[in-house]
Each structure stands twice: as structure tokens, then as C-alpha cells.
Design a protein around this motif. Structure first.
Motif, short mmCIF file in Angstrom:
data_model
loop_
_atom_site.label_atom_id
_atom_site.label_comp_id
_atom_site.label_asym_id
_atom_site.label_seq_id
_atom_site.Cartn_x
_atom_site.Cartn_y
_atom_site.Cartn_z
N GLN A 72 1.85 59.18 -12.96
CA GLN A 72 2.80 60.12 -13.58
C GLN A 72 3.10 59.78 -15.03
N LEU A 96 2.07 59.48 -21.88
CA LEU A 96 1.90 60.76 -21.19
C LEU A 96 2.90 60.82 -20.06
N SER A 97 3.72 61.87 -20.07
CA SER A 97 4.61 62.17 -18.94
C SER A 97 4.02 63.38 -18.23
N ARG A 98 3.39 63.13 -17.09
CA ARG A 98 2.77 64.23 -16.35
C ARG A 98 3.82 65.24 -15.86
N LYS A 101 4.51 67.35 -18.75
CA LYS A 101 3.31 67.89 -19.41
C LYS A 101 3.36 67.65 -20.92
N LYS A 125 -6.87 64.32 -22.91
CA LYS A 125 -6.05 65.20 -22.08
C LYS A 125 -6.84 66.00 -21.04
N LEU A 128 -7.69 63.75 -18.17
CA LEU A 128 -6.51 63.40 -17.37
C LEU A 128 -5.93 64.62 -16.65
N VAL A 130 -4.57 67.33 -17.98
CA VAL A 130 -3.34 67.87 -18.58
C VAL A 130 -3.70 68.64 -19.87
N ALA A 133 -0.97 70.03 -22.04
CA ALA A 133 0.11 69.12 -22.48
C ALA A 133 0.38 69.26 -23.97
#
Length: 199
Positions: A72, A96-98, A101, A125, A128, A130, A133
Motif C-alpha cells: 500500500q 507511493l500511497s496506493r 493514488k 507507475k 506498479l 497505478v 496516480a
């Protein structure tokens, strides 16, 4: 000699640079402090540096080995070094904060590392998962000199990891206090000794 990678500890013929200490500390966070938290992934600074030059298949292997698709929060200790040789002048932190986003960027020296961090974000990105993001530069405590960026990255990593461990988001993170930064070198030495290092 690089300002971002000064010799932090000299002992007889051995020298520890800030990159060594950052690397040690990320290993400590991964394998000791947060070893039971599968949501956090601390990428060693030397790996982050190599990521700039890896092709997609190599990056994919690194991320698969660490189950990055299910992490996460991913921490990147980032240097502004633009080539494969040792060097660079500045460290910053990208996380990165999943859940949000968002790639949050914390730079203790203005927006000095915005370019390198955005380039790294663009590179990782998709791999990963995302793609949508956003990039978000964050206000954070600023260093009072030209060489404390590494200690700031260590303190910010601690501060953010503790916060997301409790709240599962970065939004609302309080500002780091200068006293935390001032005390960190002594704390690191105590930690090294407690893990079996010699004083």
C-alpha cells in the motif's frame, strides 16, 4: 566529494557515507521495525538509483520479488545523481500511497529533486499498476544547511511510516519537528550499537 553523500562516520580505515546509513536504516525498517507490516515496502537507496536505468523487465522482476503490487505504501529514497557513477548532491523522499493514488514527494531543500522524482514516477507507475496516480509535492521541514538531506529523509521515512501504520493515508500528516532531526544521529548510533555494532 558529494555534499549529499558526506562521510557520516569515520572509524580507523573505514568510512560510512550517508548512502550507507540510509541503506542500513531502510533494511532495519524492513526487517525489524515493520517486518510484520506487509503494507510497507522500503526500497534501498541503491536500488532506487538503479531503477532509473533498468528496463521494464528488470523493474518488473524487482517489484515481483517484493510483491510490490500488493504494497500500500512504497518508500523511495531518491538521489539527484543523473548517471550510474557514485555521486549526486541531494536526497529526497518519494512515497507511493496506493489508497490515495498519489506519489507524495518530500524535499527538505525546496523543490530541488522534483525533476528526478517525476521521472522515476513516470518510469514505475505502470509497472506498479497505478497509471492514474498523481504527483504531489508536499510542504515539509526544510534543512538549515547544505548537507542534512539524508538525515531528513530518514526522519521523514520514520514519521510517515509511523503515520500510515496508524491512519493508512498520508493526507493530514503533521509537520516533522526540528528536534527529531537534531536527535537522529545519536539515535542511529545507539541503534547500530544495539544491533551488535561497536561503539
Amino acid at each position: 566529494m558529494s555534499k549529499a553523500d558526506p562521510i557520516s562516520l569515520s572509524f580507523h580505515d573505514s568510512c560510512l557515507r550517508m548512502s550507507d546509513i540510509l541503506s542500513f536504516y531502510y533494511e532495519y525498517l524492513s526487517h525489524v521495525k515493520y517486518k510484520n507490516n506487509k503494507d510497507l515496502y522500503f526500497i534501498a537507496p541503491e536500488v532506487t538509483q538503479c531503477m532509473k536505468y533498468m528496463d521494464d523487465s528488470e523493474l518488473e522482476m524487482v517489484f515481483e520479488d517484493h510483491d510490490a503490487a500488493n504494497k500500500q505504501f512504497i518508500f523511495f529514497a531518491l538521489n539527484d545523481n543523473g548517471n550510474t557513477e557514485a555521486g549526486g548532491t541531494h536526497w529526497s523522499l518519494m512515497v507511493l500511497s496506493r489508497p490515495e493514488k498519489t506519489f507524495f514527494h518530500f524535499d527538505s531543500y525546496g523543490n530541488n529533486n522534483t525533476g528526478p522524482s517525476m521521472e522515476l514516477m513516470a518510469k514505475v507507475k505502470d509497472l506498479l499498476g497505478v497509471r492514474q496516480a498523481k504527483f504531489r509535492p508536499m510542504r515539509c521541514l526544510q534543512q538549515a544547511n547544505g548537507y542534512d538531506c539524508g538525515i531528513h529523509v530518514i526522519c521523514m521515512t520514520d514519521h510517515i511510516a509511523d503515520y500510515v501504520n496508524r491512519y493508512e493515508v498520508i493526507e493530514g500528516l503533521p509537520t516533522l519537528h526540528i528536534d527529531t532531526v537534531k536527535a537522529k544521529r545519536a539515535e542511529l548510533l545507539k541503534l547500530i550499537i544495539s544491533l551488535g555494532g561497536k561503539d
